[in-house]
Write a protein that holds these residues in place. Structure first.
Motif: not given
Length: 378
Positions: A118-134
């Motif tokens: 959740q916290n990885i996504e929160e930081v990266l989304n603000k910078e225009g990145y999306n995450i793929i969770i496996t």
């Protein structure tokens, strides 16, 4: 005409009619299938509708300043009408950037890992990145498949925590060879020579044993993870060192390795209770196994902590909801997730090839003391 001949003619008629009907149905089936197969819309399809070049469509979709607003609006509308879906993989191959970050965790049903994500996504989304969770489900084979899938998807980086089974680091070396940042958290190996974020596992064990000694415990058992995993090895080393400091016995029967599942916690607790000389405290290296141990203690009618004290690791939400509530180590998942994300972002600011070295960020853990190990009353 004889009756036999009439019957033969009727049968022939039925056979011919049936054959024709089946042939017609077969042709209709093929036609229906053709109608149902929708060709994926391409940039060329949009260009043909608007009678402009495919290059102009591509620029319009990427909001290029050289394309007029009128054309951009028309392109977007046609793209919507034709249900156009951009090919992110092809785009990543062309540009060398996908704005996707892969995250690999042992399991997602853990509050610790879900909080980190959740916290990885929160930081990266603000910078225009999306995450793929496996998730590896603690399987080395599955972990390798996750890495291959993420590399195929052209992710810009991978943030990972190793599976319990992982000993061979070849696949993680593959990520480094691909030239993208590899950030490890919670579980990682120094030999990878990459960034690592976690807590001080050795010191955490020292803290737990110190706490139990202060409660008057003198025979402390440890249900740990497998020594082959660095963090669990560090927890075991911390436990052993703390026992020595307090001149407490280190006995083989009191130190048990396990997968730290609920069923493991139950089985290992039963194993400890079967000893001729039972422990008066049990430190478990994971909250799920601690929950299993707690269940057995309650079922056996053992008073906690007066007869046996219990401490877990991970501070899962249920540790404060069960009876009795049990003490546990807080691993600071929020901070770990944010630091891991920002560590990746630091690489995006650097020019040239990615050069990684062992860079460890170690956070101080906190022991949350609850009913299961509170000071015993005389």
């Amino acid at each position: 005409m004889s009756q036999n001949k009439i019957k033969i003619h009727i049968l022939l008629f039925i056979l011919i009619w049936t054959f024709k009907k089946l042939s017609l149905l077969k042709r209709l089936s093929k036609d229906i299938k053709k109608l149902n197969i929708k060709k994926k819309t391409t940039i060329k399809d949009i260009a043909n509708v608007l009678n402009i070049s495919a290059a102009a469509v591509s620029k319009a979709l990427h909001d290029d300043s050289r394309i007029s607003e009128k054309t951009k609006k028309a392109v977007r509308q046609v793209a919507k009408n034709l249900n156009y879906q951009p090919n992110h993989l092809a785009s990543a191959l062309r540009s060398g950037k996908s704005n996707l970050i892969g995250v690999i965790v042992p399991r997602t049903n853990s509050n610790f890992f879900s909080s980190v994500i959740q916290n990885i996504e929160e930081v990266l989304n603000k910078e225009g990145y999306n995450i793929i969770i496996t998730q590896s489900n603690e399987s080395f084979k599955k972990e390798c498949a996750c890495i291959d899938a993420l590399l195929f998807t052209q992710v810009d980086g991978i943030i990972a925590s190793m599976a319990n089974e992982t000993v061979d680091l070849t696949y993680f070396e593959k990520v480094k060879k691909a030239g993208i940042p590899l950030i490890m958290f919670d579980r990682g190996e120094n030999d990878l020579n990459v960034d690592y974020i976690g807590i001080d596992d050795f010191e955490s064990s020292q803290m737990i044993v110190e706490h139990l000694v202060q409660q008057g415990c003198k025979r402390i058992a440890h249900i740990g993870g497998f020594k082959r995993t660095r963090i669990f090895n560090n927890r075991i080393r911390g436990y052993i060192d703390a026992l020595k400091k307090h001149n407490l016995p280190l006995e083989e029967e009191l130190l048990i390795e396990s997968s730290l599942t609920i069923s493991d916690g139950r089985a290992k607790m039963k194993q400890l209770l079967a000893l001729k000389n039972r422990p008066d405290a049990v430190y478990v290296a994971g909250d799920y196994a601690a929950l299993g141990a707690l269940q057995v203690l309650n079922e056996e009618g053992i008073t906690i902590p007066n007869e046996i004290a219990l401490v877990g690791f991970g501070n899962e939400p249920f540790s404060a909801m069960v009876t009795p509530t049990f003490s546990s180590i807080e691993q600071h998942s929020k901070e770990i997730g944010k630091i891991a994300a920002n560590t990746f972002l630091n690489y995006t600011k650097k020019k040239g090839a990615v050069k990684q070295t062992l860079n460890k960020i170690i956070l101080d853990a906190t022991l949350i003391v609850r009913d299961s190990s509170q000071l015993k009353k005389e």
